[in-house]
Design a protein around this motif. Structure first.
Motif, PDB file in Angstrom:
ATOM      1  N   LYS A   1       7.664   3.404 -10.153  1.00  0.00           N
ATOM      2  CA  LYS A   1       7.252   2.724 -11.383  1.00  0.00           C
ATOM      3  C   LYS A   1       5.867   2.132 -11.168  1.00  0.00           C
ATOM      4  O   LYS A   1       5.031   2.140 -12.066  1.00  0.00           O
ATOM      5  N   PHE A   2       5.641   1.585  -9.984  1.00  0.00           N
ATOM      6  CA  PHE A   2       4.325   1.045  -9.657  1.00  0.00           C
ATOM      7  C   PHE A   2       3.779   1.750  -8.432  1.00  0.00           C
ATOM      8  O   PHE A   2       4.448   1.805  -7.400  1.00  0.00           O
TER       9      PHE A   2
ATOM     10  N   THR B   1       4.282  -6.846  -9.909  1.00  0.00           N
ATOM     11  CA  THR B   1       5.177  -6.292  -8.887  1.00  0.00           C
ATOM     12  C   THR B   1       5.953  -7.411  -8.188  1.00  0.00           C
ATOM     13  O   THR B   1       7.131  -7.230  -7.863  1.00  0.00           O
ATOM     14  N   ALA B   2       5.332  -8.559  -7.997  1.00  0.00           N
ATOM     15  CA  ALA B   2       6.049  -9.684  -7.390  1.00  0.00           C
ATOM     16  C   ALA B   2       7.225 -10.085  -8.277  1.00  0.00           C
ATOM     17  O   ALA B   2       8.346 -10.318  -7.816  1.00  0.00           O
ATOM     18  N   ARG B   3       6.979 -10.110  -9.554  1.00  0.00           N
ATOM     19  CA  ARG B   3       8.001 -10.486 -10.538  1.00  0.00           C
ATOM     20  C   ARG B   3       9.144  -9.452 -10.495  1.00  0.00           C
ATOM     21  O   ARG B   3      10.330  -9.801 -10.512  1.00  0.00           O
ATOM     22  N   GLU B   4       8.768  -8.186 -10.439  1.00  0.00           N
ATOM     23  CA  GLU B   4       9.752  -7.102 -10.385  1.00  0.00           C
ATOM     24  C   GLU B   4      10.673  -7.278  -9.162  1.00  0.00           C
ATOM     25  O   GLU B   4      11.884  -7.131  -9.259  1.00  0.00           O
ATOM     26  N   MET B   5      10.061  -7.631  -8.048  1.00  0.00           N
ATOM     27  CA  MET B   5      10.865  -7.827  -6.824  1.00  0.00           C
ATOM     28  C   MET B   5      11.821  -8.996  -7.007  1.00  0.00           C
ATOM     29  O   MET B   5      12.985  -8.926  -6.650  1.00  0.00           O
TER      30      MET B   5
ATOM     31  N   ILE C   1      10.929   1.644  -7.968  1.00  0.00           N
ATOM     32  CA  ILE C   1      10.257   1.864  -6.694  1.00  0.00           C
ATOM     33  C   ILE C   1       8.816   1.400  -6.840  1.00  0.00           C
ATOM     34  O   ILE C   1       8.157   1.678  -7.857  1.00  0.00           O
ATOM     35  N   ILE C   2       8.379   0.649  -5.847  1.00  0.00           N
ATOM     36  CA  ILE C   2       6.983   0.200  -5.808  1.00  0.00           C
ATOM     37  C   ILE C   2       6.395   0.796  -4.532  1.00  0.00           C
ATOM     38  O   ILE C   2       6.943   0.577  -3.449  1.00  0.00           O
ATOM     39  N   THR C   3       5.343   1.555  -4.666  1.00  0.00           N
ATOM     40  CA  THR C   3       4.750   2.176  -3.479  1.00  0.00           C
ATOM     41  C   THR C   3       3.326   1.690  -3.290  1.00  0.00           C
ATOM     42  O   THR C   3       2.535   1.685  -4.239  1.00  0.00           O
TER      43      THR C   3
END
Ligand SMILES: Nc1nc2c(c(=O)[nH]1)N[C@H]1C(S)=C(S)[C@@H](COP(=O)(O)OP(=O)(O)OC[C@H]3O[C@@H](n4cnc5c(=O)[nH]c(N)nc54)[C@H](O)[C@@H]3O)O[C@H]1N2
Ligand SMILES: Nc1nc2c(c(=O)[nH]1)N[C@H]1C(S)=C(S)[C@@H](COP(=O)(O)OP(=O)(O)OC[C@H]3O[C@@H](n4cnc5c(=O)[nH]c(N)nc54)[C@H](O)[C@@H]3O)O[C@H]1N2
Ligand code: SF4
Ligand code: SF4
Ligand code: SF4
Ligand code: SF4
Ligand code: SF4
Ligand SMILES: [Mo]
Lengths: 744, 313, 177
Positions: free
Chosen positions: A252-253, A320-324, A237-239
């Motif tokens: 996570k972020f 975060t871009a990489r994670e997506m 999850i990125i918030t």
């Protein structure tokens, strides 16, 4: 201007003798303390769907042996709730037991001394009064000079009534104050909006990106449940939130962004994905339109540039871009729901849509699934007359892309102006507390003062009822039938709401009111059935079931009839846009003279000593509608003002101290609010839960508790594309007394 | 910053924001119990020592008030109960693990004992007293034969009662301030001290007063010693007990404890009693009144501070 | 049989549904509660951590509240569930004072009330009301002696803690961390 329609102070709301003494407190037990434990099987249950918010979970109402409502639990078969209601749904029981409820029809009268009060009247008198006024307006100005402002189930029936009468001015605050920009942005991009419940495939996602969408506090049930499943399955999850929201703590972020700068982050993410080739090339190739224009436009948005604006470190943006990308296509950049923030909201949501398109998540597992919904057919009735004018006439040629009516637009169209040949003269307000719902209260009140008739249909003596000419008390959802709930989702489903108990006091359902009014207005052909049961039975039969069966099962699901949940590999998909493709470059926007690819716009920042006012939800309350619900007041009885400890120290504010807030326009909050000193909020903002600070004394549990964010939202940033009301461009400072108030 | 809050709006009366279930009734009950125990202890003791003559007040006069003290104490306990009509349930069970239970039973034994003792000594105090009913005389005569045994029983029971008033609190592991084995002896000592003080107040004999002033002085010394030890114990113990002791060492009970309990309740009467022994003239009522007041305040603040002290988590 | 509950602090969103559900299931009067939700925030913006815990009686194996009850109104019933017999309770408050978790309260009718682990539901093979309602499904209930119960399984899979283990009460309410 004469204050023709004074806000009637509560003392006058009904005859003295009928009033319960105002000593009820949060500790007052509202229901009989029956100690005998009863098992579900021993209790009588009736089906319902919840009306405490608009997720509409289906459930069962259980009664005890004395026939009193004991509890409400979810319907296991319901895809919206899977047998588990949220706290508000579980506590919905308090809506029924609230002794502050509206109890009888009320009519505004002026006594010999010129003092306005509400007089209890019979339903007959109330309807006669309304019908007579409406006939007059129709004769003198045309039926188009009326509007319905509605949020909730009864809207279907009052909507039918208004359309039959000849007006199409039907607006809900859930559009221009809520999800409007999102719908317009997604329609511009994918050719379809999200509507409710959103088709986010959170259950199967590998990466969920939440931009100011505070799931878990925003208690839309199915989404919260699926998010929890996703956490269990290890999804990232990125918030993005200036506040350490509940879900930020599970992420996570967490990107603690400077408020109002999200578009910079989104455009930078788009750039990073494109620069690094982190996007779904086949998908983009096959389904999208305008990639090159997009690429050229976003080139300038580097992470280093974004750092200066958003305060998010460049490495974080790249990571975060990489994670997506790693999770794609099972990734959701969640579009959020209440998105009317800064006035460039449609463009921000366009950026969200574009990100999803680049990652290929639309139409894919773990991204966005394809919706399915059962259509409910109504009994044939005469065609509605065609209105010659609408609220849009007051807008000039603005907001052409709005696909639904704007509640604030109706306000504008109610205030006379030279460009308007006829302003709106009557409102029916059903289940929306406009004073706390629309920003810029002054304008709402001005609009109200220009009305010849205002009818308010509500269950509670809210702020809006104080402005009504006629108050029609609706019974709660636990005491009535309502229209069939047909929900979109992975599969279609329908649900029945039926009365679990007889209506308390002299209250009635919206259906009954609309039908009575239709009779008075010579429109009875539009309500062809004698009873609501017959109408529902007829409609259920079209759906292959019956009222009798639905009373037993409560809910019915339907297998998917059309396509698959997700796009098949290589499937050809026709999108409902001008180009038939997913438009990274919006031709519709270009046509209207708006940026076809979103561009970053800078927003005003707080002056020294001021803090941005941001607001959100508490999981146990829905807007202002639950603020007096005894069960939910028990969980939270006021909102607090979240202040960063550094700021509190500067101002010498102590935890739990009551303070007043004053906004940039000198408006001081009507009540004080308790300071909550917490690290969970940024130093440049303060935060509060929306829905408190009620000024109607009849709300004995909530009157004067906390403050209303709406009151401080006097500056509205209107979205030029669809007319949404951006509400987060307001700044407040602290006051330790209310002195300023007197001057106003 | 650490922030710990209850977000579901809990505010149960008597529990939130901190425990407040025991108000004035329980500390008063403990005080009265301790006082009665003190008086009965000395009555028993001097009877066993066969010094009834020298210590008439201790053996015969002071015990006359103990039935009333005990009854009043029990009444206060009753007032504290939230489910009063079920009071009798206390006497349907004997639960040795529960101080509340054996306290109730100890009272059940010692109260009739104190009544009997009082009745037996009524004539010593009021020589012209007439029971009117011969049966009562007979019964009293019967028990008169077992006076020594009764004295023993009374002495033992009063020690148990005195300790019980402390153990009732120290049994609660959940409240760090009470969670010390010193509380039993401490409350016993304090009870004996108030008992001695009551005897001094009532005694008309200078010699008796002097003896009890000496006794009281010794008891005060023990009490101070125990209190100092209790705090040293807390300081050397777990974080929660360190936190608990802070209530008295800088916290909200600091002034009242050090000024009223330690100062006016122990040190000052001790000084006055030394004066008395040194034959320096001060009204002899002052010291015992201070001791009694100090004992009462001590119980109040121990009960209240204890309820505030809690485990941290 | 030893009933126990585990609450996943990683999934709980602090919505307090467990609290309302308990109130409506068990007729807990408004203003009182058998369970409650604690939120703990640690750190400095933006380095923060947050723990959410739905708390209730721990149904301690070594229950001080039962030991100190003078009448036997507090007792350990089947499966280790700590309960109160209303008509034996005198309302002396000893058990309330003895509970390090503040899990008990005085019912307005005078007796002491607390979580029963919804034994009336458990007997029927149902989960307690709070467990059954939780939208995030973050609570697990069952018999510790049965390795196949939800609670046994999740405690085997996940790291957990109990509250104030130093108090020696041996709590049966676990928090997954
Ligand atoms: N400042 C500020 N303004 C906002 C928002 C915000 O966060 N902050 N949020 C925006 C959003 S996202 C939305 S969707 C809107 C929501 O706006 P509204 O829907 O207007 O929200 P409520 O304030 O809950 O008003 C609901 C009204 O319906 C009444 N009601 C409840 N049940 C019934 C019923 O069964 N029948 C009838 N007839 N009436 C009923 C309630 O008593 C209350 O008066 O507000 C928007 N406005
Ligand atoms: N319990 C409960 N649940 C509800 C409702 C309710 O009333 N009560 N209402 C329902 C409705 S109708 C709606 S529309 C939804 C709304 O739910 P959401 O769409 O989730 O609501 P928002 O108000 O947009 O989001 C509020 C969050 O945005 C953050 N925020 C504020 N400013 C900014 C900013 O500039 N940038 C970013 N990134 N974040 C920011 C706030 O800190 C807060 O965490 O909730 C639904 N669910
Ligand atoms: S999400 Fe909650 S309040 Fe909304 S409909 Fe469902 S149960 Fe009711
Ligand atoms: S219902 Fe579940 S998620 Fe909500 S507070 Fe309780 S345990 Fe947490
Ligand atoms: S948590 Fe408290 S009430 Fe529950 S068993 Fe343990 S000590 Fe007793
Ligand atoms: S209050 Fe009731 S349950 Fe608690 S210890 Fe006293 S008698 Fe027992
Ligand atoms: S187990 Fe039952 S009684 Fe205990 S907190 Fe949950 S719902 Fe309440
Ligand atoms: Mo909304």
């Amino acid at each position: 201007m004469a204050n023709r329609r004074d806000f009637i102070k509560i003392s006058a709301l009904t005859t003295g003798g009928l009033m319960l003494a105002g000593l009820s407190s949060r500790n007052a037990a509202v229901f009989g303390q029956n100690i005998t434990y009863k098992l579900p099987a021993d209790l009588k249950r009736t089906p319902t769907y919840c009306e405490v918010c608009f997720w509409k979970c289906a459930g069962w109402v259980y009664k005890n042996e004395s026939g009193e409502i004991q509890k409400i639990i979810g319907n296991d078969d319901d895809p919206a709730c899977n047998g588990r209601l949220c706290p508000r749904g579980t506590g919905g029981i308090g809506m029924y037991y609230d002794e502050d409820r509206l109890k009888e029809p009320l009519l505004r009268v002026t006594d010999s001394a010129g003092k306005q009060t509400f007089k209890p009247v019979s339903w007959e008198e109330a309807f006669d009064f309304i019908a007579q006024k409406m006939q007059k307006i129709k004769a003198e100005h045309g039926p188009e000079c009326t509007a319905l402002l509605t949020h909730g189930s009864g809207g279907d029936y009052f909507g039918r009534l208004l359309k039959a009468y000849g007006s199409n001015n039907i607006a809900a605050p859930s559009y221009a104050q809520c999800r409007g920009p999102r719908e317009v942005a997604f329609i511009a991009t994918f050719g379809e909006g999200l509507d409710s419940p959103e088709n986010t495939d959170i259950r199967d996602t590998r990466c969920l990106v939440l931009i100011g969408s505070h799931l878990g506090e925003n208690m839309h049930n199915g989404q919260v449940q699926e998010m929890s499943d996703a956490i269990d399955r290890g999804a990232t999850i990125i918030t993005v939130d200036p506040r350490f929201s509940t879900v930020a703590s599970k992420s996570k972020f967490w990107l603690p962004i400077k408020p109002s700068t999200d578009l910079a982050l989104l455009l930078t993410w788009i750039n990073v994905l494109i620069e690094n080739g982190w996007y779904d090339k086949d998908y983009v190739e096959k389904y999208t339109y305008g990639f090159e224009q997009l690429k050229a436009e976003v080139k300038k948005y580097s992470p280093e540039w974004a750092f200066g604006i958003t305060t998010i470190a460049p490495e974080q943006i790249r990571a975060t871009a990489r994670e997506m990308y790693n999770a794609s296509p099972a990734v959701i950049i969640h579009p959020g729901r209440h998105v009317t923030w800064y006035g460039d909201d449609t463009q921000r949501l366009r950026a969200v849509a574009i990100l999803n398109a680049l990652l290929g998540s639309w139409g894919r597992r773990g991204g966005f699934y394809r919706n399915e919904k059962k259509t409910v057919n109504h009994h044939p009735m005469p065609p509605f007359p065609k209105p010659t004018r609408t609220w849009r006439d007051a807008m000039g040629d603005k907001f052409q892309l709005a696909d639904l009516a704007l509640a604030n637009g109706v306000c504008d169209a109610t205030i006379p102006s030279v460009t308007l040949d006829c302003h709106i003269r009557a409102w029916i307000v059903n289940g929306t507390n406009l004073l706390n719902t629309l920003p810029d209260q002054k304008k709402t009140i001005e609009a109200i003062h220009n009305l010849d008739l205002m009818v308010v249909v509500d269950t509670m003596p809210m702020e809006i009822t104080g402005y009504a000419d006629v108050v029609l008390p609706e019974c709660t959802y636990l005491e009535r039938y309502d229209s069939i709930r047909s929900l979109q989702g992975r599969e279609g489903s329908i649900a029945l709401r039926m009365p679990a108990v007889e209506p308390k006091y002299n209250t009635r359902s919206a259906w009954w009111m609309a039908k009575q009014l239709a009779q008075k207005l010579d429109l009875k052909d539009y309500f062809p059935f004698d009873s609501q049961e017959e109408e529902l039975d007829w409609e259920f039969k079209q759906l292959g079931t019956s009222l009798e069966e639905m009373q037993r099962i409560g809910l019915r699901r339907y297998k998917r009839e059309f396509d698959d949940l997700y796009y098949a590999p290589g499937e050809t998909v026709e999108f409902m846009t001008n180009s038939g493709k997913i438009e990274l470059y919006s031709t519709a926007f270009a046509d209207q003279g708006f940026d076809p690819v979103p561009r970053y716009t800078k927003h005003e920042e707080p002056a020294p000593g001021f803090y941005r006012l941001i607001y959100g939800r508490a999981p146990m309350h829905t807007f202002s509608r639950t603020a007096n619900n005894p069960n939910l007041v028990d969980l939270m009885d006021e909102n607090t003002c979240w202040i960063n400890p550094k700021v509190a120290k500067e101002w010498g504010i102590q935890n739990d101290q009551y303070i007043w807030l004053e906004n940039q326009d000198g408006i001081v909050s009507e009540f004080p609010i308790k300071a909550r000193i917490t690290e969970r909020i940024r130093f440049d903002s303060i935060y509060m839960v929306h829905g408190f600070g009620h000024s109607n004394k009849k709300l004995s549990r909530t009157y004067g508790r906390g403050i209303s964010d709406s009151q401080l939202i006097t500056r509205v940033h209107v979205d030029p594309i669809m007319g949404g009301t951006g509400m987060r461009g307001n700044f407040v400072t602290f006051r330790f007394d209310q002195a300023k108030k007197q001057e106003l | 910053m650490r922030e710990e809050i209850i977000v579901s709006g809990r505010s149960n009366p008597l529990i939130d924001p901190h425990l407040e279930i025991w108000e004035w009734q329980i500390p008063s009950y403990l005080f009265l119990g301790g006082l009665a125990a003190g008086i009965l202890f000395f009555a028993g003791l001097y009877t066993i020592m066969k010094k009834e003559k020298e210590y008439k007040t201790a053996v015969a006069v002071a015990p006359l008030i103990t039935p009333f003290l005990l009854a009043l104490g029990l009444f206060f306990l009753f007032l504290d109960l939230k489910h009063k009509l079920y009071f009798w349930q206390l006497y349907t069970t004997i639960k040795l693990e529960s101080p509340m239970s054996w306290g109730a039973w100890v009272l059940m034994i010692i109260t009739p004992l104190s009544i009997l003792w009082g009745a037996m000594h009524l004539k010593t105090v009021f020589p012209r007293w007439d029971w009117k009913y011969p049966l009562i005389e007979e019964i009293l005569d019967f028990f008169g034969k077992y006076k020594m045994q009764m004295a023993w029983l009374m002495t033992i029971m009063s020690v148990i009662l005195g300790i019980y008033t402390g153990i009732l609190l120290s049994a609660f592991n959940a409240r760090p301030l009470w969670n010390t084995s010193i509380l039993g002896p401490l409350f016993l000592t304090s009870g004996l001290s108030t008992g001695a003080a009551a005897i001094i107040l009532m005694s008309k004999s200078h010699a008796e007063r002097l003896t009890f002033a000496k006794i009281d002085l010794m008891l005060i010394a023990i009490e101070i010693f125990l209190i100092v030890h209790m705090f040293m114990g807390f300081r050397a113990s777990t974080q929660v007990q360190i936190e608990a002791s802070k209530l008295f060492l800088g916290g909200e009970f600091t002034t009242i404890f050090w000024v009223f309990v330690m100062g006016f309740g122990l040190v000052l009467p001790a000084i006055l009693e030394v004066f008395e022994l040194q034959k320096i003239k001060v009204p002899h009522q002052i010291a015992p009144v201070l001791v009694l007041a100090g004992g009462l305040v001590f119980r109040f603040i121990m009960v209240h501070a204890g309820q505030i002290s809690r485990w941290l988590y | 049989m030893r009933y126990a509950m585990a609450v996943d602090t990683k999934k709980c969103v602090g919505c307090s549904d467990c609290v309302v559900a308990c109130q409506t299931e068990n007729n807990v009067p408004i203003g009182y509660c058998r369970d409650w939700v604690v939120e703990v925030t640690d750190g400095t913006y933006p380095q923060l951590e947050l723990e959410l815990r739905s708390e209730r009686c721990n149904h301690c194996e070594n229950a001080p509240c039962v030991r100190c009850c003078p009448t036997g109104a507090s007792f350990i019933s089947e499966g280790g569930i700590v309960k109160v017999k209303e008509n034996k309770c005198i309302g002396c408050g000893a058990c309330i004072t003895s509970c390090p978790y503040d899990a008990r309260f005085v019912h307005p009718r005078g007796y002491v009330d607390k979580c029963t682990f919804c034994d009336h539901r458990v007997k029927e093979g149902l989960n307690p009301a709070c467990v059954a309602v939780c939208p995030t499904k973050c609570m697990y209930f069952g018999d510790l002696d049965d390795p196949n119960s939800d609670v046994s399984k999740v405690l085997k899979m996940r790291k957990s803690k109990t509250l104030i283990p130093e108090a020696g009460t041996i709590p049966h309410l676990y928090f997954l961390i």
